[in-house]
Design an enzyme around this catalytic site. Structure first.
Site, PDB file in Angstrom:
ATOM      1  N   ARG A 281     -22.366  12.611  18.886  1.00 46.10           N
ATOM      2  CA  ARG A 281     -23.576  13.211  18.324  1.00 46.10           C
ATOM      3  C   ARG A 281     -24.814  12.464  18.813  1.00 46.10           C
ATOM      4  NH1 ARG A 281     -22.726  13.338  12.144  1.00 46.10           N
ATOM      5  NH2 ARG A 281     -22.379  11.209  12.821  1.00 46.10           N
TER       6      ARG A 281
ATOM      7  N   LYS B 111      -7.071  15.656   9.015  1.00 46.82           N
ATOM      8  CA  LYS B 111      -6.228  16.189   7.921  1.00 46.82           C
ATOM      9  C   LYS B 111      -6.902  17.339   7.194  1.00 46.82           C
ATOM     10  CE  LYS B 111      -8.344  12.340   6.343  1.00 46.82           C
ATOM     11  NZ  LYS B 111      -8.325  10.948   6.598  1.00 46.82           N
TER      12      LYS B 111
ATOM     13  N   VAL C 274      -1.937  12.041   8.786  1.00 48.97           N
ATOM     14  CA  VAL C 274      -1.338  11.614   7.523  1.00 48.97           C
ATOM     15  C   VAL C 274      -0.877  10.162   7.641  1.00 48.97           C
ATOM     16  CG1 VAL C 274       0.446  12.056   5.795  1.00 48.97           C
ATOM     17  CG2 VAL C 274      -0.513  13.963   7.086  1.00 48.97           C
TER      18      VAL C 274
ATOM     19  N   GLY D 205      -2.307   7.375   8.637  1.00 45.97           N
ATOM     20  CA  GLY D 205      -2.759   6.539   9.757  1.00 45.97           C
ATOM     21  C   GLY D 205      -1.696   6.182  10.769  1.00 45.97           C
TER      22      GLY D 205
ATOM     23  N   ILE E 269       1.295   5.090  10.393  1.00 51.26           N
ATOM     24  CA  ILE E 269       2.719   5.192  10.024  1.00 51.26           C
ATOM     25  C   ILE E 269       3.364   6.409  10.697  1.00 51.26           C
ATOM     26  CG2 ILE E 269       4.350   5.370   8.114  1.00 51.26           C
ATOM     27  CD1 ILE E 269       2.130   4.324   6.261  1.00 51.26           C
TER      28      ILE E 269
ATOM     29  N   GLY F 211     -15.694  -2.586   1.959  1.00 51.63           N
ATOM     30  CA  GLY F 211     -15.585  -1.558   2.997  1.00 51.63           C
ATOM     31  C   GLY F 211     -14.342  -0.689   2.872  1.00 51.63           C
TER      32      GLY F 211
ATOM     33  N   ASP G  80      -8.450  13.926  -0.491  1.00 49.84           N
ATOM     34  CA  ASP G  80      -7.863  13.436   0.759  1.00 49.84           C
ATOM     35  C   ASP G  80      -6.329  13.451   0.659  1.00 49.84           C
ATOM     36  OD1 ASP G  80      -8.164  11.622   3.328  1.00 49.84           O
ATOM     37  OD2 ASP G  80      -6.775  10.581   1.994  1.00 49.84           O
TER      38      ASP G  80
ATOM     39  N   LYS H 239      -3.244  15.769   2.658  1.00 48.84           N
ATOM     40  CA  LYS H 239      -2.053  15.176   3.279  1.00 48.84           C
ATOM     41  C   LYS H 239      -0.780  15.746   2.648  1.00 48.84           C
ATOM     42  CE  LYS H 239      -4.663  11.053   4.436  1.00 48.84           C
ATOM     43  NZ  LYS H 239      -5.147   9.761   3.958  1.00 48.84           N
TER      44      LYS H 239
ATOM     45  N   GLY I 230      -7.977   2.872   9.402  1.00 43.13           N
ATOM     46  CA  GLY I 230      -8.534   1.832  10.269  1.00 43.13           C
ATOM     47  C   GLY I 230      -8.517   2.308  11.706  1.00 43.13           C
TER      48      GLY I 230
HETATM   49  N1  NAP Z   1     -11.267   6.142   9.993  1.00 45.83           N
HETATM   50  C1  NAP Z   1      -9.993   6.125   9.678  1.00 45.83           C
HETATM   51  O1  NAP Z   1      -9.438   5.101   9.262  1.00 45.83           O
HETATM   52  C2  NAP Z   1      -9.163   7.380   9.812  1.00 45.83           C
HETATM   53  C3  NAP Z   1      -7.801   7.355   9.470  1.00 45.83           C
HETATM   54  C4  NAP Z   1      -7.019   8.499   9.628  1.00 45.83           C
HETATM   55  C5  NAP Z   1      -7.609   9.663  10.095  1.00 45.83           C
HETATM   56  N2  NAP Z   1      -8.948   9.663  10.386  1.00 45.83           N
HETATM   57  C6  NAP Z   1      -9.533  10.921  10.856  1.00 45.83           C
HETATM   58  O2  NAP Z   1     -10.055  10.725  12.164  1.00 45.83           O
HETATM   59  C7  NAP Z   1     -11.194  11.538  12.337  1.00 45.83           C
HETATM   60  C8  NAP Z   1     -12.365  10.677  12.799  1.00 45.83           C
HETATM   61  O3  NAP Z   1     -12.641   9.719  11.796  1.00 45.83           O
HETATM   62  P1  NAP Z   1     -13.614   8.479  12.093  1.00 45.83           P
HETATM   63  O4  NAP Z   1     -13.439   7.559  10.934  1.00 45.83           O
HETATM   64  O5  NAP Z   1     -13.399   7.954  13.475  1.00 45.83           O
HETATM   65  O6  NAP Z   1     -15.049   9.188  11.988  1.00 45.83           O
HETATM   66  P2  NAP Z   1     -16.471   8.587  12.446  1.00 45.83           P
HETATM   67  O7  NAP Z   1     -16.412   7.107  12.578  1.00 45.83           O
HETATM   68  O8  NAP Z   1     -17.478   9.197  11.550  1.00 45.83           O
HETATM   69  O9  NAP Z   1     -16.655   9.198  13.909  1.00 45.83           O
HETATM   70  C9  NAP Z   1     -16.944  10.538  14.143  1.00 45.83           C
HETATM   71  C10 NAP Z   1     -17.339  10.701  15.604  1.00 45.83           C
HETATM   72  O10 NAP Z   1     -17.582  12.087  15.860  1.00 45.83           O
HETATM   73  C11 NAP Z   1     -18.845  12.227  16.497  1.00 45.83           C
HETATM   74  N3  NAP Z   1     -19.401  13.500  16.121  1.00 45.83           N
HETATM   75  C12 NAP Z   1     -19.794  13.922  14.904  1.00 45.83           C
HETATM   76  N4  NAP Z   1     -20.238  15.200  14.966  1.00 45.83           N
HETATM   77  C13 NAP Z   1     -20.118  15.568  16.257  1.00 45.83           C
HETATM   78  C14 NAP Z   1     -20.415  16.763  16.980  1.00 45.83           C
HETATM   79  N5  NAP Z   1     -20.936  17.820  16.360  1.00 45.83           N
HETATM   80  N6  NAP Z   1     -20.161  16.797  18.306  1.00 45.83           N
HETATM   81  C15 NAP Z   1     -19.646  15.716  18.940  1.00 45.83           C
HETATM   82  N7  NAP Z   1     -19.343  14.563  18.309  1.00 45.83           N
HETATM   83  C16 NAP Z   1     -19.589  14.497  16.990  1.00 45.83           C
HETATM   84  C17 NAP Z   1     -19.683  11.051  16.026  1.00 45.83           C
HETATM   85  O11 NAP Z   1     -20.699  10.791  16.960  1.00 45.83           O
HETATM   86  P3  NAP Z   1     -21.679   9.525  16.819  1.00 45.83           P
HETATM   87  O12 NAP Z   1     -20.844   8.330  17.197  1.00 45.83           O
HETATM   88  O13 NAP Z   1     -22.749   9.797  17.809  1.00 45.83           O
HETATM   89  O14 NAP Z   1     -22.132   9.509  15.386  1.00 45.83           O
HETATM   90  C18 NAP Z   1     -18.617   9.948  15.991  1.00 45.83           C
HETATM   91  O15 NAP Z   1     -18.458   9.379  17.259  1.00 45.83           O
HETATM   92  C19 NAP Z   1     -11.404  12.286  11.011  1.00 45.83           C
HETATM   93  O16 NAP Z   1     -10.764  13.540  11.065  1.00 45.83           O
HETATM   94  C20 NAP Z   1     -10.696  11.400  10.011  1.00 45.83           C
HETATM   95  O17 NAP Z   1     -10.243  12.106   8.881  1.00 45.83           O
HETATM   96  C21 NAP Z   1      -9.728   8.557  10.260  1.00 45.83           C
END
Ligand code: NAP
Length: 429
Positions: free
Chosen positions: A47, A106, A133, A135, A137, A188, A202, A206, A305
């Site tokens: 973004r 998810k 689902v 992470g 695992i 955090g 959430d 899952k 994570g």
């Molecule tokens: N974080 C976790 O621990 C975790 C665990 C399991 C599953 N997940 C899943 O993994 C996915 C990502 O999570 P995350 O924690 O990595 O999220 P995040 O840190 O918020 O990252 C989202 C990314 O998407 C980009 N983005 C947002 N809107 C966009 C758009 N319209 N076009 C292009 N890029 C866009 C953002 O860009 P910018 O960098 O420019 O803001 C950022 O790089 C989610 O579905 C989440 O449920 C996350």
């Protein structure tokens, strides 16, 4: 080994995406050897293009995710943006342009999994989502593939690290909900708006994904009964301790005893300290699977994570790339069983009910009669008197949620019952 690389478009480069990019770069040779061809990061959609992204060549970064998936030379799209749109349109566009997809999303899969699977199948592409689902695992693939020859009866798990951290704090320190949440936020583990976690949204997403895979049945997010954990109190933990239990927010997917239907639910529950899920501490996740032939299996590890989630994404990436080189696709949606999903009222479990009652003769008999009239059998009763008031703690044998609701309603209308202090399901016995 093929020398022409497989091209990967990374949509999103946040917590998860940046780790996916890092591991793709640092482990490039190993990944190539395991896949049988090199993988090349062909573009990264974000973004905010001006943000500094370590290890990523600036010329790869774009804000036009649509143009990236429409390039026509992309083999695999990795979607780690999250949310419903634009992720959904980008994934379907990726299929239309010949790519397979790996996603960690998810929310989207729980809502639109069936349509996305159909789109993948229409275009002979893969849709993999191990990271969606629990992470890191390995869970989706064991359920889909390793246990494909078995009959899964129950999947019960701690699938949200934030809520487990909070409940673990309450258990180990005697803290109240708010105090434990504040600590989770400061460290955090909880987001500024923790609603999706603490209200069970959430975990419900899952549960829908897990139930669908485990029972070969479409389970929509709306089919999942959901209750958050914001009402759990220090007093509930004290009651749980007296019973040799702790309290966890559980996602429970069950096949009915007659095998003719399934249920999926998310709610806080007491579980005995002897149950393997009781020892899951901090922000860890664990899922307990019961099947006909394998018996009881437990999957445990970090449920979130950047690096742990990227591990699951990369496992999928390797699998999808291998399929592509073989001109094949992996398993798609399996919903052939099409079992009905029963409402919460049909779920059967034990209950721990704490009542504030008048401290006078005959109250216990009155309360016991109400339970009997609703077909709910009592296992134990404990009474504590104090200044004309008393608390009555009733633990039931297994009963349906509908029978228990009827019992509680009738108890509330008794003159001698001043209030229902708490109702908590008891699982894992
Ligand atoms: N974080 C976790 O621990 C975790 C665990 C399991 C599953 N997940 C899943 O993994 C996915 C990502 O999570 P995350 O924690 O990595 O999220 P995040 O840190 O918020 O990252 C989202 C990314 O998407 C980009 N983005 C947002 N809107 C966009 C758009 N319209 N076009 C292009 N890029 C866009 C953002 O860009 P910018 O960098 O420019 O803001 C950022 O790089 C989610 O579905 C989440 O449920 C996350």
């Amino acid at each position: 080994m093929r020398t022409r690389p497989l091209k990967v478009a990374l949509l999103g480069c946040g917590v998860v995406g940046s780790e996916v990019a890092r591991i793709m770069t640092t482990h490039a040779d190993d990944l190539a050897a395991r896949i049988g061809a090199p993988v090349e990061l062909a573009g990264v959609a974000v973004r905010r293009p001006s943000k500094v992204r370590e290890g990523i060549a600036p010329e790869l970064v774009t804000t036009d995710a649509t143009a990236l998936v429409k390039r026509g030379d992309i083999d695999v799209v990795v979607e780690v943006i999250g949310g419903i749109e634009p992720a959904r349109t980008l994934i379907t566009t990726a299929f239309e342009y010949g790519a397979s997809v790996v996603s960690a999303n998810k929310a989207l899969l729980a809502q639109d999994g069936a349509a996305l699977h159909a789109a993948a199948e229409d275009h002979d592409a893969d849709l993999y989502y191990e990271a969606a689902v629990a992470g890191a695992i390995p869970l989706i693939r064991p359920l889909r593939e390793s246990l494909a020859g078995d009959k899964i009866n129950r999947v019960m798990g701690i699938v949200n690290g934030t809520t487990n951290f909070i409940l673990d704090k309450m258990d180990s320190t005697g803290a109240g909900y708010q105090e434990a949440l504040d600590e989770a936020t400061a460290l955090g583990y909880a987001e500024a708006d923790p609603t999706a976690d603490v209200e069970g949204f959430d975990a419900a997403a899952k549960a829908a994904i897990l139930a669908g895979i485990a029972f070969h049945t479409r389970v929509r997010l709306d089919d999942v009964y959901r209750e958050g954990m914001t009402e759990v109190t220090a007093a509930d933990f004290a009651s749980a301790k007296e019973m040799g239990c702790t309290i966890k927010l559980l996602a429970i997917c069950e096949r009915a005893a007659d095998g003719a239907s399934v249920t999926a639910r998310v709610h806080p529950a007491m579980i005995p300290l002897s149950h393997p899920l009781a020892s899951v501490r901090g922000a860890y996740n664990a899922v307990f699977v019961e099947s006909d032939a394998a018996g009881q299996l437990m999957f445990y590890g970090p449920g979130a994570g950047g690096a742990p989630t990227a591990s699951a994404v990369l496992g999928d990436l390797v699998a999808v790339c291998r399929n592509r080189l073989n001109g094949a696709t992996g398993p798609g949606e399996s919903a052939y069983a099409a079992l009905p999903v029963s409402p919460m009222g049909d779920s059967v479990t034990r209950y721990h009910i704490s009542l504030d009652v008048a401290d006078k003769p005959g109250v216990l008999a009155q309360v016991a009669t109400v339970f009997a009239e609703h077909g709910v059998s009592i296992d134990t009763v404990r009474q504590q008197g104090k200044d004309g008031e008393a608390s009555l703690v009733v633990v039931t044998h297994r009963a349906s949620d509908a029978s228990l609701s009827g019992t509680v309603e009738a108890l509330r209308s008794l003159d001698t019952v001043r209030g229902v202090a708490s109702i908590m399901r008891v699982e894992g016995e």
